[in-house]
Each structure stands twice: as structure tokens, then as C-alpha cells.
Design an enzyme around this catalytic site. Structure first.
Site, PDB file in Angstrom:
ATOM      1  N   ARG A  80      50.501  25.016  70.387  1.00 56.92           N
ATOM      2  CA  ARG A  80      49.951  24.494  71.761  1.00 56.92           C
ATOM      3  C   ARG A  80      48.679  24.858  71.965  1.00 56.92           C
ATOM      4  O   ARG A  80      48.181  25.968  71.889  1.00 56.92           O
ATOM      5  CB  ARG A  80      50.894  24.989  72.801  1.00 56.92           C
ATOM      6  CG  ARG A  80      50.543  24.553  74.394  1.00 56.92           C
ATOM      7  CD  ARG A  80      51.487  24.958  75.199  1.00 56.92           C
ATOM      8  NE  ARG A  80      51.083  24.621  76.658  1.00 56.92           N
ATOM      9  CZ  ARG A  80      50.918  25.268  77.446  1.00 56.92           C
ATOM     10  NH1 ARG A  80      51.381  26.789  77.524  1.00 56.92           N
ATOM     11  NH2 ARG A  80      50.274  24.953  78.555  1.00 56.92           N
ATOM     12  N   HIS A 124      43.999  23.193  81.312  1.00 58.51           N
ATOM     13  CA  HIS A 124      44.408  24.597  81.578  1.00 58.51           C
ATOM     14  C   HIS A 124      43.352  25.244  82.391  1.00 58.51           C
ATOM     15  O   HIS A 124      42.872  26.119  82.044  1.00 58.51           O
ATOM     16  CB  HIS A 124      44.708  25.315  80.219  1.00 58.51           C
ATOM     17  CG  HIS A 124      45.804  26.229  80.202  1.00 58.51           C
ATOM     18  ND1 HIS A 124      46.770  26.537  79.470  1.00 58.51           N
ATOM     19  CD2 HIS A 124      45.495  27.719  80.742  1.00 58.51           C
ATOM     20  CE1 HIS A 124      47.270  27.672  79.469  1.00 58.51           C
ATOM     21  NE2 HIS A 124      46.854  28.410  80.454  1.00 58.51           N
ATOM     22  N   GLU A 170      50.834  24.758  84.604  1.00 58.21           N
ATOM     23  CA  GLU A 170      51.069  25.803  85.700  1.00 58.21           C
ATOM     24  C   GLU A 170      50.181  25.483  86.880  1.00 58.21           C
ATOM     25  O   GLU A 170      49.576  26.211  87.486  1.00 58.21           O
ATOM     26  CB  GLU A 170      50.613  27.195  85.739  1.00 58.21           C
ATOM     27  CG  GLU A 170      51.430  27.635  84.476  1.00 58.21           C
ATOM     28  CD  GLU A 170      51.478  29.478  84.180  1.00 58.21           C
ATOM     29  OE1 GLU A 170      50.454  29.909  84.552  1.00 58.21           O
ATOM     30  OE2 GLU A 170      52.002  29.889  83.256  1.00 58.21           O
ATOM     31  N   ASN A 300      57.058  27.929  81.561  1.00 55.86           N
ATOM     32  CA  ASN A 300      56.462  29.129  81.232  1.00 55.86           C
ATOM     33  C   ASN A 300      57.023  30.340  81.942  1.00 55.86           C
ATOM     34  O   ASN A 300      57.349  30.319  83.200  1.00 55.86           O
ATOM     35  CB  ASN A 300      55.021  28.924  81.698  1.00 55.86           C
ATOM     36  CG  ASN A 300      54.079  27.967  80.892  1.00 55.86           C
ATOM     37  OD1 ASN A 300      54.366  27.585  80.004  1.00 55.86           O
ATOM     38  ND2 ASN A 300      52.963  28.062  81.236  1.00 55.86           N
ATOM     39  N   TYR A 302      57.790  34.592  82.257  1.00 54.44           N
ATOM     40  CA  TYR A 302      57.604  35.880  81.957  1.00 54.44           C
ATOM     41  C   TYR A 302      58.423  37.115  82.696  1.00 54.44           C
ATOM     42  O   TYR A 302      58.954  37.899  82.084  1.00 54.44           O
ATOM     43  CB  TYR A 302      56.068  36.084  82.240  1.00 54.44           C
ATOM     44  CG  TYR A 302      55.075  35.462  81.535  1.00 54.44           C
ATOM     45  CD1 TYR A 302      54.529  36.012  80.309  1.00 54.44           C
ATOM     46  CD2 TYR A 302      54.665  34.068  81.908  1.00 54.44           C
ATOM     47  CE1 TYR A 302      53.813  35.403  79.557  1.00 54.44           C
ATOM     48  CE2 TYR A 302      53.796  33.491  81.045  1.00 54.44           C
ATOM     49  CZ  TYR A 302      53.308  33.939  80.047  1.00 54.44           C
ATOM     50  OH  TYR A 302      52.331  33.519  79.333  1.00 54.44           O
ATOM     51  N   GLU A 372      55.650  28.793  76.940  1.00 51.36           N
ATOM     52  CA  GLU A 372      54.928  30.231  77.087  1.00 51.36           C
ATOM     53  C   GLU A 372      55.949  31.342  77.250  1.00 51.36           C
ATOM     54  O   GLU A 372      56.664  31.232  78.368  1.00 51.36           O
ATOM     55  CB  GLU A 372      53.909  30.344  78.165  1.00 51.36           C
ATOM     56  CG  GLU A 372      52.610  29.757  77.959  1.00 51.36           C
ATOM     57  CD  GLU A 372      51.735  29.915  79.049  1.00 51.36           C
ATOM     58  OE1 GLU A 372      51.717  30.969  79.516  1.00 51.36           O
ATOM     59  OE2 GLU A 372      50.695  28.938  79.297  1.00 51.36           O
TER      60      GLU A 372
HETATM   61  C1  PNW Z   1      50.201  32.228  82.321  1.00 51.35           C
HETATM   62  N1  PNW Z   1      54.319  34.087  86.688  1.00 51.35           N
HETATM   63  O1  PNW Z   1      49.800  32.290  83.753  1.00 51.35           O
HETATM   64  C2  PNW Z   1      48.969  31.414  81.750  1.00 51.35           C
HETATM   65  O2  PNW Z   1      49.334  30.129  81.368  1.00 51.35           O
HETATM   66  C3  PNW Z   1      48.252  31.978  80.618  1.00 51.35           C
HETATM   67  O3  PNW Z   1      46.825  31.232  80.438  1.00 51.35           O
HETATM   68  C4  PNW Z   1      48.017  33.375  80.747  1.00 51.35           C
HETATM   69  O4  PNW Z   1      47.173  34.004  79.568  1.00 51.35           O
HETATM   70  C5  PNW Z   1      49.602  33.779  80.344  1.00 51.35           C
HETATM   71  O5  PNW Z   1      50.129  33.424  81.376  1.00 51.35           O
HETATM   72  C6  PNW Z   1      49.466  35.423  80.648  1.00 51.35           C
HETATM   73  O6  PNW Z   1      49.191  35.874  81.730  1.00 51.35           O
HETATM   74  C7  PNW Z   1      50.937  32.924  84.325  1.00 51.35           C
HETATM   75  O7  PNW Z   1      54.448  33.406  87.772  1.00 51.35           O
HETATM   76  C8  PNW Z   1      51.334  32.496  85.845  1.00 51.35           C
HETATM   77  O8  PNW Z   1      54.860  35.037  86.379  1.00 51.35           O
HETATM   78  C9  PNW Z   1      52.169  32.781  86.552  1.00 51.35           C
HETATM   79  C10 PNW Z   1      53.116  33.686  86.022  1.00 51.35           C
HETATM   80  C11 PNW Z   1      53.078  34.062  84.616  1.00 51.35           C
HETATM   81  C12 PNW Z   1      51.844  33.847  84.001  1.00 51.35           C
END
Ligand code: PNW
Length: 478
Positions: A80, A124, A170, A300, A302, A372
Site C-alpha cells: 500500500r 494521504h 483517514e 486503520n 491502533y 494499517e
Molecule cells: C495513521 N487513531 O494515523 C496515519 O495514517 C499514518 O500516516 C501514521 O504514520 C500512523 O497512523 C501512525 O501514527 C492515525 O485515531 C490516525 O488512533 C488516527 C489514529 C491512529 C493513527
């Protein structure tokens, strides 16, 4: 652990494909080459000289062939990446820059020759600065026509070779942080206290997505497209009805506010009830254009936070100002999960499973791709140089999150087909510069951007059965 000292490979292999994800502004560098114009993040970086610079970063623009060889060595078959609007149409809405577009054409050819499926994100976060200056970027409806034109140029150039696409990465992040809090480029803040800018951005992103997908269906009839949505799981801080309702509302403001219009033709009821100044309207035409515009749900994921009802108060949730607030700590003070290198990110594999089920149940079991997931290793994990390649912390992280996804498949009836690690390479992590390393491959910024695959890449490759482990991990110190 086995002879290598690494955690053992679990007996059960994941039933989804393994991919790796990147984004143009974070890896490419070469910011002034071949006619590329400045993006809003170049402007941001120039205004924050204390932060590291994206000007060179991983120099992927010149080194992509080497990175493709690394993917090939480890058997990775889905890559990706994002296309930079600033390279393809430097004036934002003017003519096409053949040199800039040519880079992506060569990249796609090289990926296909290596047996790797390209997965293209059109946006992005790297808006051409000229469009911000000219009319306010995503605050102006002109962005719909300009994005559609840009997307059409890329569909025409790459559509016969690329099957998988995303319009926006995002939008919640770039609308809220770019036009609400000012934390991200273009560093604007809502002036009216009701997140008015954020809603304008939201409306324009949905319109631009719908409009681009209409062209996509015509130009790439066999392609698949979606939008990468990010969310943090909302765990009710207590069992009370008020806290559980607040957590649900929070998730609707963060995530459903984007995907309900696509799957249900309207915003969530909780959002409509709190409709600030009548900002949100979905016309029947827009609802019709959005319907079917996600071929798969690209998530995505986390982290998570606790959510509680804020009696009579106003907290921020996604893009709304609502009667709910969030925190990393339970009422007894305990953190929702172990720390990582990122202050916004606690490790919560259990929440990942809940999130996947929540999406799957709400939208009637769509095909899902995790586009992600990954982690930057905290100093406390004691994996500093030269042991940074020996990233057992990251191996354990991926094992736990992927097993949570496997449980969602086998026990919660979720249909997850692909899973992309963020990220292939250590890279320019926006406002954190090079301090947070999310890569499966170490990049040595002090030594000509040399690449060093980490143990996590070899371990994942073996777990997925993509290489025999013959792909040996380097033991050199760096
Ligand atoms: C992503 N959340 O951002 C991005 O798409 C990437 O470019 C970035 O490097 C990666 O995370 C790591 O930070 C995020 O809401 C936006 O938890 C929001 C969240 C997590 C990651």
C-alpha cells in the site's frame, strides 16, 4: 522462544493476506524533483524546524527498487502506497506533470514485475499548498471538482494495472486535526466553537469521494475501491447505562459519521440530533452516489480509550462536541493498556477484536481489510541501538493484534481478508519526525538511508508461510 531467541511461531496461521503500508509524504523525499510542488505538510515542516524534515526522509523516490527487493525476499505480496497530488498535478487543478506521474507508473511496473499487488491511496494528507492558498483547501466545495480531476488522471494512467484503490486516508484525522484543532497541516482552527470547519471538510470529503468513485466505475470497471477510516475503540468507563451510551455515541461520531452515509444513506441518529447549525445535509443525490462506494471496509486501527458521560458538559468526540469525554485511565487510575512510544497509543488487542465486530455487525458483514496496524517501540522496551533490529516487542504486538483479528473471524463472524502492517519502513512520522519508528525495516538516517530488515519482518514472513525463514535477519550492529 526458539533457537533464534524469538517468540515461537503460533501453530495457527492467519487466514488473511499480509501486506505492508506506506504514504508518500512519509517516505518519498525528493520534494523538489521532477516538477513536484509544495504540499501543506512541506509548509508545516518548514514552520517547525525543530521537527525532523520530510525533504529526504527514506528517499523512497530513488530507492524503491531496493524496497521492492526486500518485500520480495520476505514474500510480501501487497504493498500500500499513496500518490502525491503535488507530483501529478503541481498546480492543484492545472495540467498533468508527466514526470511526476511517470514515477508512479514505473513504481507500479516494478511492483507487478516482482509479483506484488499495488494498493493505491490517492490522498494521504498532502494537499497541494496552492489549493490551500487559492481557496482554503477542504473548506471549499471547489475541492470536489479538483480532487475528481486529479483522481481521474491517476485512474486513467494506472487503472489498467492497479486493481485496489482508496480515495482518502483517514479523513477524520485530517479534518479534525487540520481544520479543527490545528495540530496538523494546514494548522487551521475552527473559529466558531462548533467545529464548523471540520463539518465543511467532512461534507467536501464525502462529496469528493462519491464523485471520484463515479469516475472510477467508468474508468476501472473491474477495480475495487474504498476509503481508509481510523478509529480508536471507545470502551465504556463503567457499566452504567449513561457511560455505555456515551461510548456508543463517541464511536458514532468518530467512525459511523463516515461510513453510515455510505452503507445507510444517512448520518447516525446521535449525530443528527446534535447537528450543529444544520451543517449536515445529505441530499438524495449524494446518498445515491455514496451507496456502494466501498467495495471493502478499510480500517486503520491502533488503540482505545475509556469514554464516560460528561453530565451537562461538552467534550470532543471525533468531530463533534458532545456530552461524553475520553481518558486513558480507568476510575481507579489504571491505564487502558501498556504504553508504546506514541503518547496517544496504548496497546489494546482485546479492543481490536471488539472494534472489528462492531463494524462487521453494523454494516452487515462487509469484506474488511485492516489497512494499517503497527507500533513504534518505546524506549522502556530496552531495544535501543544496536538491538533495535531485534524487535521482539513488535513481534509480540503483531502476534497479539493478529490473533485478536483471527478470533474476530472464527468467533465473531467477521470477514477480514487482508492485513497491512504500518509500516514497511521507519519513516517521517508527521509531528513526531523520526522519533517514532513504526517500520518492519530500520532506516539509518545517519548512513545514507541504509535499510536493515528487523526481526519482526522475518518472523511475520515465517508465520504467514511467505518465506522459509531463509530470509535471514542481519545480526550486524547499526
Ligand atoms: C495513521 N487513531 O494515523 C496515519 O495514517 C499514518 O500516516 C501514521 O504514520 C500512523 O497512523 C501512525 O501514527 C492515525 O485515531 C490516525 O488512533 C488516527 C489514529 C491512529 C493513527
Amino acid at each position: 522462544s526458539d533457537a533464534s531467541g524469538l517468540p515461537p511461531i503460533p501453530a495457527e496461521r492467519p487466514p488473511f493476506f499480509l501486506g505492508v503500508a506506506t504514504a508518500a509524504p512519509q517516505i518519498e523525499g525528493a520534494v523538489a524533483e521532477d516538477g513536484r510542488s509544495r504540499s501543506i505538510w512541506d509548509t508545516w515542516a518548514a514552520a517547525h524546524p525543530e521537527n525532523d524534515s520530510p525533504n529526504v526522509t527514506d528517499d523512497f523516490y530513488h530507492r524503491y527498487a531496493e524496497d521492492i527487493r526486500i518485500m520480495q525476499t520476505y514474500g510480501i505480496k501487497h504493498f500500500r502506497f499513496s500518490v502525491a497530488w503535488t507530483r501529478v498535478i503541481p498546480d492543484g487543478n492545472g495540467s498533468t506533470n508527466a514526470a511526476g506521474l511517470g514515477f508512479y507508473s514505473r513504481l507500479v511496473d516494478a511492483l507487478l514485475a516482482a509479483g506484488i499487488e499495488p494498493v493505491v491511496t490517492l490522498y494521504h494528507w498532502d494537499l497541494p499548498q496552492v489549493l490551500q492558498d487559492r481557496y482554503g483547501g477542504f473548506l471549499n466545495e471547489q475541492i470536489v471538482a479538483d480532487f475528481t480531476h486529479y483522481a481521474t488522471v491517476v485512474f486513467e494512467a494506472l487503472g489498467s494495472r492497479v486493481t485496489y484503490w482508496s480515495t482518502f486516508n483517514e479523513p477524520a484525522t485530517f479534518c479534525v486535526s487540520g481544520y479543527g484543532s490545528g495540530w496538523h497541516a494546514p494548522s487551521l482552527r475552527d473559529q466558531q466553537g462548533e467545529q464548523g470547519y471540520v463539518w465543511e471538510c467532512h461534507n467536501n470529503v464525502l462529496r469528493a469521494h462519491a464523485s471520484a468513485v463515479r469516475e472510477f466505475r467508468r474508468l476501472v470497471p473491474n477495480g475495487k475501491i474504498g476509503m481508509n477510516l481510523a478509529v480508536q475503540w471507545s470502551e465504556p468507563r463503567s457499566d452504567s447505562e449513561a457511560d455505555r451510551a456515551a461510548a456508543e455515541r463517541h464511536m458514532e461520531f468518530e467512525l459511523a459519521v463516515w461510513s453510515d452515509p455510505v452503507y445507510r444513506g444517512d448520518w447516525p441518529a446521535s449525530v443528527k440530533e446534535r447537528n450543529p447549525r444544520g451543517l449536515m445535509t445529505i441530499t438524495p443525490e449524494l446518498a445515491a452516489a455514496l451507496r456502494g462506494s466501498f467495495d471493502m471496509y478499510m480500517l486503520n486501527f491502533y488503540t482505545a480509550k475509556y469514554v464516560y458521560y460528561l453530565s451537562g458538559g461538552w467534550g470532543m468526540a471525533g468531530q463533534g462536541v458532545i456530552d461524553a469525554a475520553d481518558t486513558f485511565n480507568a476510575t481507579n487510575g489504571a491505564s487502558i493498556g501498556p504504553e508504546t512510544a506514541s503518547s496517544w497509543f496504548k496497546e489494546v488487542p482485546w479492543a481490536f477484536r471488539k472494534q472489528l465486530k462492531w463494524v462487521s455487525d453494523r454494516y452487515n458483514r462487509p469484506v474488511m481489510w485492516v489497512t494499517e496496524n503497527g507500533v513504534a517501540v518505546p524506549d522502556s522496551a530496552n531495544e535501543l541501538l544496536p538491538g533495535v533490529l531485534n524487535d521482539t516487542y513488535r513481534i509480540n504486538f503483531y502476534r497479539d493484534y493478529m490473533q485478536a483479528a483471527m478470533a474476530a473471524i472464527s468467533q465473531d463472524n467477521v470477514d477480514i481478508q487482508g492485513y497491512f502492517c504500518w509500516s514497511l519502513l521507519d519513516n517521517w512520522e508527521w509531528t513526531s519526525g523520526f522519533k517514532e519508528r513504526f517500520g518492519l525495516v530500520y532506516v539509518d538516517y545517519a548512513n545514507n538511508q541504509a535499510r536493515h530488515p528487523k526481526q519482526s519482518l522475518a518472523w511475520l514472513s515465517r508465520w504467514f508461510g511467505l518465506s522459509s525463514g531463509a530470509a535471514q535477519v542481519s545480526t550486524q550492529s547499526i
